[in-house]
Motif scaffolding. Structure first.
Motif, PDB file in Angstrom:
ATOM      1  N   GLN A   5     -35.168 -17.670  30.281  1.00 41.83           N
ATOM      2  CA  GLN A   5     -36.293 -17.602  31.221  1.00 41.83           C
ATOM      3  C   GLN A   5     -37.229 -18.798  31.043  1.00 41.83           C
ATOM      4  O   GLN A   5     -37.688 -19.396  32.025  1.00 41.83           O
ATOM      5  N   LEU A   6     -37.510 -19.135  29.776  1.00 41.60           N
ATOM      6  CA  LEU A   6     -38.438 -20.243  29.527  1.00 41.60           C
ATOM      7  C   LEU A   6     -37.876 -21.563  30.055  1.00 41.60           C
ATOM      8  O   LEU A   6     -38.613 -22.398  30.584  1.00 41.60           O
ATOM      9  N   GLU A   7     -36.550 -21.728  29.922  1.00 42.88           N
ATOM     10  CA  GLU A   7     -35.933 -22.944  30.448  1.00 42.88           C
ATOM     11  C   GLU A   7     -36.141 -23.036  31.964  1.00 42.88           C
ATOM     12  O   GLU A   7     -36.480 -24.100  32.487  1.00 42.88           O
ATOM     13  N   ARG A   8     -35.977 -21.872  32.633  1.00 45.50           N
ATOM     14  CA  ARG A   8     -36.190 -21.882  34.083  1.00 45.50           C
ATOM     15  C   ARG A   8     -37.662 -22.097  34.432  1.00 45.50           C
ATOM     16  O   ARG A   8     -37.991 -22.821  35.375  1.00 45.50           O
ATOM     17  N   MET A   9     -38.568 -21.460  33.666  1.00 49.28           N
ATOM     18  CA  MET A   9     -40.007 -21.682  33.926  1.00 49.28           C
ATOM     19  C   MET A   9     -40.342 -23.168  33.829  1.00 49.28           C
ATOM     20  O   MET A   9     -41.090 -23.701  34.652  1.00 49.28           O
ATOM     21  N   CYS A  10     -39.780 -23.828  32.820  1.00 47.96           N
ATOM     22  CA  CYS A  10     -40.082 -25.247  32.631  1.00 47.96           C
ATOM     23  C   CYS A  10     -39.548 -26.073  33.784  1.00 47.96           C
ATOM     24  O   CYS A  10     -40.256 -26.920  34.338  1.00 47.96           O
ATOM     25  N   SER A  11     -38.272 -25.835  34.156  1.00 44.47           N
ATOM     26  CA  SER A  11     -37.692 -26.675  35.201  1.00 44.47           C
ATOM     27  C   SER A  11     -38.297 -26.363  36.563  1.00 44.47           C
ATOM     28  O   SER A  11     -38.406 -27.236  37.425  1.00 44.47           O
ATOM     29  N   ASP A  12     -38.722 -25.091  36.773  1.00 45.56           N
ATOM     30  CA  ASP A  12     -39.267 -24.705  38.076  1.00 45.56           C
ATOM     31  C   ASP A  12     -40.733 -25.089  38.241  1.00 45.56           C
ATOM     32  O   ASP A  12     -41.198 -25.345  39.352  1.00 45.56           O
ATOM     33  N   LEU A  13     -41.492 -25.084  37.125  1.00 44.96           N
ATOM     34  CA  LEU A  13     -42.942 -25.204  37.303  1.00 44.96           C
ATOM     35  C   LEU A  13     -43.666 -25.962  36.197  1.00 44.96           C
ATOM     36  O   LEU A  13     -44.556 -26.768  36.470  1.00 44.96           O
ATOM     37  N   LEU A  14     -43.318 -25.676  34.922  1.00 44.54           N
ATOM     38  CA  LEU A  14     -44.211 -26.089  33.842  1.00 44.54           C
ATOM     39  C   LEU A  14     -44.130 -27.575  33.517  1.00 44.54           C
ATOM     40  O   LEU A  14     -45.104 -28.156  33.032  1.00 44.54           O
ATOM     41  N   ALA A  15     -42.971 -28.198  33.744  1.00 45.41           N
ATOM     42  CA  ALA A  15     -42.816 -29.589  33.316  1.00 45.41           C
ATOM     43  C   ALA A  15     -42.037 -30.383  34.342  1.00 45.41           C
ATOM     44  O   ALA A  15     -41.261 -29.828  35.125  1.00 45.41           O
ATOM     45  N   ASN A  16     -42.250 -31.678  34.313  1.00 50.50           N
ATOM     46  CA  ASN A  16     -41.473 -32.599  35.133  1.00 50.50           C
ATOM     47  C   ASN A  16     -40.506 -33.334  34.211  1.00 50.50           C
ATOM     48  O   ASN A  16     -40.918 -34.228  33.469  1.00 50.50           O
ATOM     49  N   PRO A  17     -39.205 -32.967  34.237  1.00 48.34           N
ATOM     50  CA  PRO A  17     -38.268 -33.513  33.250  1.00 48.34           C
ATOM     51  C   PRO A  17     -38.086 -35.022  33.344  1.00 48.34           C
ATOM     52  O   PRO A  17     -37.595 -35.636  32.400  1.00 48.34           O
ATOM     53  N   LEU A  18     -38.459 -35.619  34.470  1.00 47.96           N
ATOM     54  CA  LEU A  18     -38.340 -37.072  34.595  1.00 47.96           C
ATOM     55  C   LEU A  18     -39.310 -37.786  33.670  1.00 47.96           C
ATOM     56  O   LEU A  18     -39.001 -38.848  33.127  1.00 47.96           O
ATOM     57  N   ILE A  19     -40.488 -37.237  33.508  1.00 50.66           N
ATOM     58  CA  ILE A  19     -41.523 -37.955  32.758  1.00 50.66           C
ATOM     59  C   ILE A  19     -42.066 -37.173  31.568  1.00 50.66           C
ATOM     60  O   ILE A  19     -42.858 -37.696  30.803  1.00 50.66           O
ATOM     61  N   GLU A  20     -41.625 -35.907  31.411  1.00 46.37           N
ATOM     62  CA  GLU A  20     -42.197 -35.089  30.339  1.00 46.37           C
ATOM     63  C   GLU A  20     -41.092 -34.468  29.482  1.00 46.37           C
ATOM     64  O   GLU A  20     -40.025 -34.112  29.978  1.00 46.37           O
ATOM     65  N   SER A  21     -41.385 -34.347  28.180  1.00 43.10           N
ATOM     66  CA  SER A  21     -40.478 -33.645  27.280  1.00 43.10           C
ATOM     67  C   SER A  21     -41.099 -32.289  26.929  1.00 43.10           C
ATOM     68  O   SER A  21     -42.314 -32.108  26.988  1.00 43.10           O
ATOM     69  N   VAL A  22     -40.223 -31.343  26.566  1.00 48.27           N
ATOM     70  CA  VAL A  22     -40.669 -29.964  26.364  1.00 48.27           C
ATOM     71  C   VAL A  22     -40.199 -29.465  24.997  1.00 48.27           C
ATOM     72  O   VAL A  22     -39.060 -29.710  24.603  1.00 48.27           O
ATOM     73  N   ASP A  23     -41.097 -28.803  24.268  1.00 47.51           N
ATOM     74  CA  ASP A  23     -40.743 -28.084  23.035  1.00 47.51           C
ATOM     75  C   ASP A  23     -41.137 -26.630  23.211  1.00 47.51           C
ATOM     76  O   ASP A  23     -42.298 -26.333  23.496  1.00 47.51           O
ATOM     77  N   VAL A  24     -40.182 -25.729  23.006  1.00 47.00           N
ATOM     78  CA  VAL A  24     -40.458 -24.306  23.169  1.00 47.00           C
ATOM     79  C   VAL A  24     -40.360 -23.614  21.814  1.00 47.00           C
ATOM     80  O   VAL A  24     -39.409 -23.834  21.070  1.00 47.00           O
ATOM     81  N   THR A  25     -41.363 -22.800  21.485  1.00 47.92           N
ATOM     82  CA  THR A  25     -41.336 -21.996  20.270  1.00 47.92           C
ATOM     83  C   THR A  25     -41.524 -20.543  20.666  1.00 47.92           C
ATOM     84  O   THR A  25     -42.503 -20.194  21.332  1.00 47.92           O
ATOM     85  N   LEU A  26     -40.575 -19.699  20.261  1.00 48.89           N
ATOM     86  CA  LEU A  26     -40.659 -18.273  20.594  1.00 48.89           C
ATOM     87  C   LEU A  26     -41.485 -17.533  19.548  1.00 48.89           C
ATOM     88  O   LEU A  26     -41.389 -17.819  18.357  1.00 48.89           O
ATOM     89  N   GLY A  27     -42.289 -16.575  20.023  1.00 48.88           N
ATOM     90  CA  GLY A  27     -42.934 -15.644  19.103  1.00 48.88           C
ATOM     91  C   GLY A  27     -44.055 -16.209  18.289  1.00 48.88           C
ATOM     92  O   GLY A  27     -44.363 -15.676  17.231  1.00 48.88           O
ATOM     93  N   GLU A  28     -44.658 -17.303  18.748  1.00 48.68           N
ATOM     94  CA  GLU A  28     -45.814 -17.840  18.026  1.00 48.68           C
ATOM     95  C   GLU A  28     -47.059 -17.691  18.873  1.00 48.68           C
ATOM     96  O   GLU A  28     -47.014 -17.567  20.078  1.00 48.68           O
ATOM     97  N   ASP A  29     -48.175 -17.739  18.193  1.00 50.45           N
ATOM     98  CA  ASP A  29     -49.462 -17.683  18.908  1.00 50.45           C
ATOM     99  C   ASP A  29     -49.724 -18.993  19.625  1.00 50.45           C
ATOM    100  O   ASP A  29     -49.368 -20.042  19.131  1.00 50.45           O
TER     101      ASP A  29
END
Lengths: 80, 80
Positions: free
Chosen positions: A56-80
């Motif tokens: 789900q998080l991968e889809r959230m990122c590609s659909d809305l949260l980040a622009n993969p052309l110019i931004e990199s993404v780090d996802v951490t599950l279960g943290e504050d």
């Protein structure tokens, strides 16, 4: 489920906000060589276990949260 | 020295950007209960060891990077 997503400008991508912050820190007397500014996004959502959460998080990122052309993404599950 | 500073809106502080992102994720079909958006700031700077680095980062945060009235700060030394 709770997750933290860090979205940063990729290396080589212009980051005017980071440059402005770096310039201000230098004016304040700090010996700063580089500053990069991105976003931290904390998401609470429903998921069927960690695998579904990551998918789900991968889809959230590609659909809305980040622009993969110019931004990199780090996802951490279960943290504050 | 390299450090990562996470600046987030404190609990109870209005976060319009987070609410907008949460609303958009819901429209996309995700079962999201809450989203909070803050800033991730990567800083490269000169410091005499980790103690000096932490002291400098504390001053950077109070002088420029964060508003302690409405934002909380997490500092990690030596991470990308």
């Amino acid at each position: 489920m709770r997750a933290t997503v860090l979205v940063r400008p990729k290396d080589g991508i212009l980051d005017p906000q980071g440059e402005a912050v770096g310039g201000s820190l230098r004016k304040l007397g700090f010996d700063v060589s580089q500053v990069r500014v991105g976003r931290v996004i904390d998401v609470e959502f429903t998921a069927d276990g960690p695998d579904d959460a990551r998918a789900q998080l991968e889809r959230m990122c590609s659909d809305l949260l980040a622009n993969p052309l110019i931004e990199s993404v780090d996802v951490t599950l279960g943290e504050d």
